[in-house]
Design a protein around this motif. Structure first.
Motif, PDB file in Angstrom:
ATOM      1  N   SER A 194       0.826  -1.272   0.167  1.00  0.00           N
ATOM      2  CA  SER A 194       0.127   0.052   0.208  1.00  0.00           C
ATOM      3  C   SER A 194       1.017   1.365   0.064  1.00  0.00           C
ATOM      4  CB  SER A 194      -0.975  -0.240   1.262  1.00  0.00           C
ATOM      5  OG  SER A 194      -0.203  -0.007   2.342  1.00  0.00           O
ATOM      6  N   ARG A 195       2.163   1.060   0.544  1.00  0.00           N
ATOM      7  CA  ARG A 195       3.025   2.461   0.463  1.00  0.00           C
ATOM      8  C   ARG A 195       3.183   2.777  -1.014  1.00  0.00           C
ATOM      9  NH1 ARG A 195       8.771  -0.258   1.310  1.00  0.00           N
ATOM     10  NH2 ARG A 195       8.224  -2.319   0.900  1.00  0.00           N
ATOM     11  N   ALA A 196       3.213   1.927  -2.039  1.00  0.00           N
ATOM     12  CA  ALA A 196       3.241   2.385  -3.484  1.00  0.00           C
ATOM     13  C   ALA A 196       2.022   2.533  -4.185  1.00  0.00           C
ATOM     14  CB  ALA A 196       4.220   1.547  -4.036  1.00  0.00           C
ATOM     15  N   ALA A 197       0.854   3.014  -3.561  1.00  0.00           N
ATOM     16  CA  ALA A 197      -0.358   2.864  -4.256  1.00  0.00           C
ATOM     17  C   ALA A 197      -0.547   3.724  -5.362  1.00  0.00           C
ATOM     18  CB  ALA A 197      -1.439   3.362  -3.407  1.00  0.00           C
ATOM     19  N   LEU A 198       0.099   5.036  -5.496  1.00  0.00           N
ATOM     20  CA  LEU A 198       0.032   5.877  -6.547  1.00  0.00           C
ATOM     21  C   LEU A 198       0.816   4.920  -7.783  1.00  0.00           C
ATOM     22  CD1 LEU A 198       0.314   9.502  -4.804  1.00  0.00           C
ATOM     23  CD2 LEU A 198      -1.545   8.181  -5.975  1.00  0.00           C
ATOM     24  N   ALA A 199       2.198   4.705  -7.316  1.00  0.00           N
ATOM     25  CA  ALA A 199       2.846   4.046  -8.360  1.00  0.00           C
ATOM     26  C   ALA A 199       2.044   2.663  -8.998  1.00  0.00           C
ATOM     27  CB  ALA A 199       4.226   3.801  -7.578  1.00  0.00           C
ATOM     28  N   VAL A 200       1.475   1.893  -8.117  1.00  0.00           N
ATOM     29  CA  VAL A 200       0.860   0.998  -8.566  1.00  0.00           C
ATOM     30  C   VAL A 200      -0.186   1.269  -9.761  1.00  0.00           C
ATOM     31  CG1 VAL A 200      -0.831  -0.917  -7.995  1.00  0.00           C
ATOM     32  CG2 VAL A 200       1.102  -0.566  -6.639  1.00  0.00           C
ATOM     33  N   MET A 201      -0.666   2.463  -9.302  1.00  0.00           N
ATOM     34  CA  MET A 201      -1.743   2.823 -10.347  1.00  0.00           C
ATOM     35  C   MET A 201      -1.243   3.559 -11.845  1.00  0.00           C
ATOM     36  SD  MET A 201      -4.568   4.863  -7.853  1.00  0.00           S
ATOM     37  CE  MET A 201      -4.773   6.295  -8.870  1.00  0.00           C
ATOM     38  N   GLU A 202      -0.103   4.038 -11.550  1.00  0.00           N
ATOM     39  CA  GLU A 202       0.527   4.584 -12.714  1.00  0.00           C
ATOM     40  C   GLU A 202       0.879   3.477 -13.539  1.00  0.00           C
ATOM     41  OE1 GLU A 202       3.116   8.524 -12.598  1.00  0.00           O
ATOM     42  OE2 GLU A 202       4.360   6.965 -12.272  1.00  0.00           O
ATOM     43  N   VAL A 203       1.638   2.616 -12.907  1.00  0.00           N
ATOM     44  CA  VAL A 203       2.003   1.158 -13.835  1.00  0.00           C
ATOM     45  C   VAL A 203       0.789   0.604 -14.461  1.00  0.00           C
ATOM     46  CG1 VAL A 203       3.361  -1.066 -13.673  1.00  0.00           C
ATOM     47  CG2 VAL A 203       4.098   0.919 -12.441  1.00  0.00           C
ATOM     48  N   ASP A 204      -0.372   0.404 -13.590  1.00  0.00           N
ATOM     49  CA  ASP A 204      -1.254  -0.415 -14.038  1.00  0.00           C
ATOM     50  C   ASP A 204      -1.943   0.392 -15.237  1.00  0.00           C
ATOM     51  OD1 ASP A 204      -1.602  -2.627 -12.507  1.00  0.00           O
ATOM     52  OD2 ASP A 204      -3.105  -1.507 -11.259  1.00  0.00           O
ATOM     53  N   ALA A 205      -2.089   1.740 -15.269  1.00  0.00           N
ATOM     54  CA  ALA A 205      -2.524   2.403 -16.501  1.00  0.00           C
ATOM     55  C   ALA A 205      -1.436   2.253 -17.652  1.00  0.00           C
ATOM     56  CB  ALA A 205      -2.618   3.886 -16.302  1.00  0.00           C
ATOM     57  N   LEU A 206      -0.261   2.423 -17.573  1.00  0.00           N
ATOM     58  CA  LEU A 206       0.574   1.866 -18.485  1.00  0.00           C
ATOM     59  C   LEU A 206       0.604   0.440 -19.304  1.00  0.00           C
ATOM     60  CD1 LEU A 206       4.049   3.425 -18.505  1.00  0.00           C
ATOM     61  CD2 LEU A 206       4.124   0.536 -19.245  1.00  0.00           C
ATOM     62  N   ARG A 207       0.390  -0.513 -18.171  1.00  0.00           N
ATOM     63  CA  ARG A 207       0.170  -1.932 -18.696  1.00  0.00           C
ATOM     64  C   ARG A 207      -0.889  -1.912 -19.635  1.00  0.00           C
ATOM     65  NH1 ARG A 207      -3.499  -5.034 -16.618  1.00  0.00           N
ATOM     66  NH2 ARG A 207      -3.281  -3.838 -14.487  1.00  0.00           N
ATOM     67  N   ARG A 208      -2.326  -1.406 -18.944  1.00  0.00           N
ATOM     68  CA  ARG A 208      -3.422  -1.377 -19.683  1.00  0.00           C
ATOM     69  C   ARG A 208      -3.153  -0.706 -21.227  1.00  0.00           C
ATOM     70  NH1 ARG A 208      -6.030  -0.160 -14.755  1.00  0.00           N
ATOM     71  NH2 ARG A 208      -6.189   2.016 -15.481  1.00  0.00           N
ATOM     72  N   GLU A 209      -2.462   0.147 -21.336  1.00  0.00           N
ATOM     73  CA  GLU A 209      -2.496   1.000 -22.685  1.00  0.00           C
ATOM     74  C   GLU A 209      -1.736   0.058 -23.494  1.00  0.00           C
ATOM     75  OE1 GLU A 209      -1.085   4.969 -22.611  1.00  0.00           O
ATOM     76  OE2 GLU A 209      -1.277   5.293 -24.656  1.00  0.00           O
ATOM     77  N   VAL A 210      -0.641  -0.778 -22.990  1.00  0.00           N
ATOM     78  CA  VAL A 210       0.197  -1.513 -23.915  1.00  0.00           C
ATOM     79  C   VAL A 210      -0.663  -2.580 -24.295  1.00  0.00           C
ATOM     80  CG1 VAL A 210       2.262  -3.023 -23.566  1.00  0.00           C
ATOM     81  CG2 VAL A 210       2.531  -0.781 -22.780  1.00  0.00           C
ATOM     82  N   GLU A 211      -1.468  -3.298 -23.287  1.00  0.00           N
ATOM     83  CA  GLU A 211      -2.206  -4.373 -23.566  1.00  0.00           C
ATOM     84  C   GLU A 211      -3.163  -3.934 -24.841  1.00  0.00           C
ATOM     85  OE1 GLU A 211      -2.882  -7.148 -19.734  1.00  0.00           O
ATOM     86  OE2 GLU A 211      -3.487  -5.303 -19.591  1.00  0.00           O
ATOM     87  N   SER A 212      -3.916  -2.956 -24.704  1.00  0.00           N
ATOM     88  CA  SER A 212      -4.867  -2.615 -25.694  1.00  0.00           C
ATOM     89  C   SER A 212      -4.204  -2.441 -26.971  1.00  0.00           C
ATOM     90  CB  SER A 212      -5.658  -1.384 -25.196  1.00  0.00           C
ATOM     91  OG  SER A 212      -5.129  -0.244 -25.151  1.00  0.00           O
ATOM     92  N   LEU A 213      -2.848  -1.802 -26.937  1.00  0.00           N
ATOM     93  CA  LEU A 213      -2.243  -1.542 -28.217  1.00  0.00           C
ATOM     94  C   LEU A 213      -1.956  -2.770 -28.977  1.00  0.00           C
ATOM     95  CD1 LEU A 213       0.578   1.143 -27.681  1.00  0.00           C
ATOM     96  CD2 LEU A 213      -1.208   1.137 -29.327  1.00  0.00           C
ATOM     97  N   LEU A 214      -1.856  -4.011 -28.115  1.00  0.00           N
ATOM     98  CA  LEU A 214      -1.253  -5.346 -28.688  1.00  0.00           C
ATOM     99  C   LEU A 214      -2.351  -6.124 -28.858  1.00  0.00           C
ATOM    100  CD1 LEU A 214       2.106  -5.776 -26.716  1.00  0.00           C
ATOM    101  CD2 LEU A 214       1.814  -5.298 -29.189  1.00  0.00           C
ATOM    102  N   ARG A 215      -3.502  -5.859 -28.375  1.00  0.00           N
ATOM    103  CA  ARG A 215      -4.769  -6.647 -28.571  1.00  0.00           C
ATOM    104  C   ARG A 215      -5.056  -6.955 -30.100  1.00  0.00           C
ATOM    105  NH1 ARG A 215      -8.273  -4.231 -24.500  1.00  0.00           N
ATOM    106  NH2 ARG A 215      -6.795  -5.342 -23.266  1.00  0.00           N
ATOM    107  N   GLY A 216      -4.899  -8.078 -30.531  1.00  0.00           N
ATOM    108  CA  GLY A 216      -5.178  -8.800 -31.899  1.00  0.00           C
ATOM    109  C   GLY A 216      -4.168  -8.765 -32.666  1.00  0.00           C
ATOM    110  N   ARG A 217      -2.743  -8.545 -32.123  1.00  0.00           N
ATOM    111  CA  ARG A 217      -1.708  -8.807 -32.747  1.00  0.00           C
ATOM    112  C   ARG A 217      -1.137 -10.118 -32.449  1.00  0.00           C
ATOM    113  NH1 ARG A 217       1.258  -4.080 -34.276  1.00  0.00           N
ATOM    114  NH2 ARG A 217       2.489  -5.971 -35.264  1.00  0.00           N
TER     115      ARG A 217
END
Ligand SMILES: Nc1ncnc2c1ncn2[C@@H]1O[C@H](COP(=O)(O)OP(=O)(O)O)[C@@H](O)[C@H]1O
Ligand SMILES: [Mg+2]
Length: 217
Positions: A194-217
């Motif tokens: 929990s001490r890294a909650a903001l960092a976790v959210m930031e990395v999650d957003a990045l991961r989701r964007e990368v996953e959606s870019l690669l969807r269907g590839r």
């Protein structure tokens, strides 16, 4: 389904290649994906990170010796994983970087918003353009790293980015001690709790964007 391959590249040392590789790979693996980090940098920073005993959730292997055959070596492994994330050396024209770009569906170029870093990154754009001769489907995105929002310099440099010729990922990474701690402890960002909650959210957003870019590839 065969692995989606992401090459994290930049001519510039210290731009955040290893940090971005490990945060993204760790986040994908924490979400249950089968992930290989292919450490193509002879300095083996990614291998060291995963060796710190923090239970890094993805498999990390030294592939720096594969040189210009890396794309062939990774193709053979593609059925074993959902994602392969390649960490690369600070050398745009190295054979292993060219081979990583030949294997990849997506090139991510971390850039620090400073003019010096941007100028030093121009060579990697040339390497990406060259790689498209053999890999025409290669997508590429800049990833702003060590973002310092609301500074005049950051605004000026961000305004320069569209001229760079590679589109920018909407997600970016701020400068955070949590990312350094993560490397020191050898884990993923989620493992900091929990001490890294903001960092976790930031990395999650990045991961989701990368996953959606690669969807269907
Ligand atoms: N977003 C960030 N916040 C804090 N420190 C960072 C961040 N990105 C990179 N660093 C630190 O900057 C240094 C260089 O990053 P690194 O990922 O090793 O770059 P590269 O692999 O491109 O040489 C490391 O000490 C790393 O911990
Ligand atoms: Mg590195």
């Amino acid at each position: 389904m065969s692995a989606k391959i992401i090459a994290v590249v930049n001519q510039k040392g210290g731009a955040g290649k290893t940090t971005l590789t490990m945060l993204l790979a760790g986040s994908l693996a924490d979400r249950g994906k089968r992930v290989l980090v292919a450490d193509a940098d002879a300095q083996n920073t990614a291998v060291h990170w995963s060796g710190m005993g923090g239970g890094f959730p993805a498999q990390v292997e030294d592939v720096s010796g594969e040189e210009n055959k890396l794309h062939k070596a990774l193709r053979k492994r593609a059925e074993e994983f959902d994602y392969i994330v390649i960490d690369s050396p600070p050398a745009a024209s190295a054979p292993v970087t060219a081979s990583a770009l030949r294997a990849a569906h997506l090139a991510l170029v971390p850039v620090i918003p400073s003019p010096l870093d941007l100028w030093a990154s121009v060579r990697i754009r040339e390497a990406i353009v060259l790689a498209r001769n053999k890999n025409p489907e290669l997508e590429a995105r800049l990833v702003v790293n060590q973002m310092q929002p609301n500074t005049v310099l950051a605004r000026e440099v961000l305004a320069m980015l569209p001229e760079f010729g590679i589109p920018m990922l909407a997600a970016s990474l701020k400068s955070r001690t949590a990312y350094r701690q993560c490397a020191a402890l050898g884990g993923s960002i989620l493992s900091l709790g929990s001490r890294a909650a903001l960092a976790v959210m930031e990395v999650d957003a990045l991961r989701r964007e990368v996953e959606s870019l690669l969807r269907g590839r």
